[in-house]
Design an enzyme around this catalytic site. Sequence first.
Site, PDB file in Angstrom:
ATOM      1  N   ASP A   2      -3.397 -11.441 -12.512  1.00 23.83           N
ATOM      2  CA  ASP A   2      -3.239 -10.827 -13.824  1.00 23.83           C
ATOM      3  C   ASP A   2      -3.996  -9.495 -13.899  1.00 23.83           C
ATOM      4  O   ASP A   2      -5.046  -9.343 -13.286  1.00 23.83           O
ATOM      5  CB  ASP A   2      -3.768 -11.796 -14.890  1.00 23.83           C
ATOM      6  N   HIS A  19       2.002  -2.656 -10.919  1.00 22.45           N
ATOM      7  CA  HIS A  19       2.578  -3.675 -10.023  1.00 22.45           C
ATOM      8  C   HIS A  19       2.590  -3.181  -8.571  1.00 22.45           C
ATOM      9  O   HIS A  19       2.395  -3.968  -7.652  1.00 22.45           O
ATOM     10  CB  HIS A  19       3.988  -4.059 -10.471  1.00 22.45           C
ATOM     11  N   LEU A 113      -1.390 -19.534   8.491  1.00 24.71           N
ATOM     12  CA  LEU A 113      -1.626 -19.415   7.040  1.00 24.71           C
ATOM     13  C   LEU A 113      -0.363 -19.837   6.292  1.00 24.71           C
ATOM     14  O   LEU A 113       0.719 -19.317   6.547  1.00 24.71           O
ATOM     15  CB  LEU A 113      -1.975 -17.963   6.669  1.00 24.71           C
TER      16      LEU A 113
END
Length: 231
Positions: A2, A19, A113
């Site tokens: 956020d 973004h 991962l």
Amino acid sequence: MDGNGRWARKRLRPRTFGHHAGQKAVRSTIEFCLRRGITALTLFAFSSENWQRPADEVSALMELFLKALDREVNELHGYGVRIRFIGELSAFAPALAARMNAAMDRTAANTRLELNIAVNYGGRWDITQAAARIARAVQAGEIAVDQIDERRLEPYLCLADQAPIDLFIRTGGEQRLSNFLLWQIAYAEIYFTATLWPDFDAAAFELALADFAGRERRFGKTSAQIAAEAG
Ligand code: FPP
């Protein structure tokens, strides 16, 4: 993740600028996990509720996801990263959904991962889709209603085949879960930081890990029991 919008506003730039900066923080966070030996990372990239944002912001985000997929998948694959998208993928444009599925297929055998990217995801959606799928299993006679318990429902939820979540980090200063992994974080440690997502760098991640290392995880037991188990 956020705080992209506020990060951009502070610089008098449009939200999409935030973004783009957020995407760089995604990259550095993945690199941090690889360096630090963290074996699973789940990112909340787009919630079921994010469709309500202005149409130009939604399409800019979709464009960003598409380009990031085209650009990054090869390299991530080279690093041994397994990519999985969790959420209701059928809502995305066919071109994007096809790219997501191709990235998942391509990296399916990687183990270094687990990178889970939540898109059109909501924790309530997740629990609801699990309930619907177990109902179908009941309908097909594979399981009886009386047999349904937490252990039997769990395999139908997203991330069921991965280790339980240790640490839940929310950047950007809000102290709420906003419908992210609700079931899966029952015993996760929650860490809130005011750092805006584009500023979430290695130092910020280290602070979160240091905080996590100081927590006592009791899983419903007493401190004395945990100390005895640790020997
Ligand atoms: C929340 O900040 C962020 C999002 C809704 C989008 C997250 C997307 C990225 C970080 C881009 C790249 C991701 C991938 C996986 C390639 P906000 O817009 O709600 O910020 P605000 O609260 O300050 O308005």
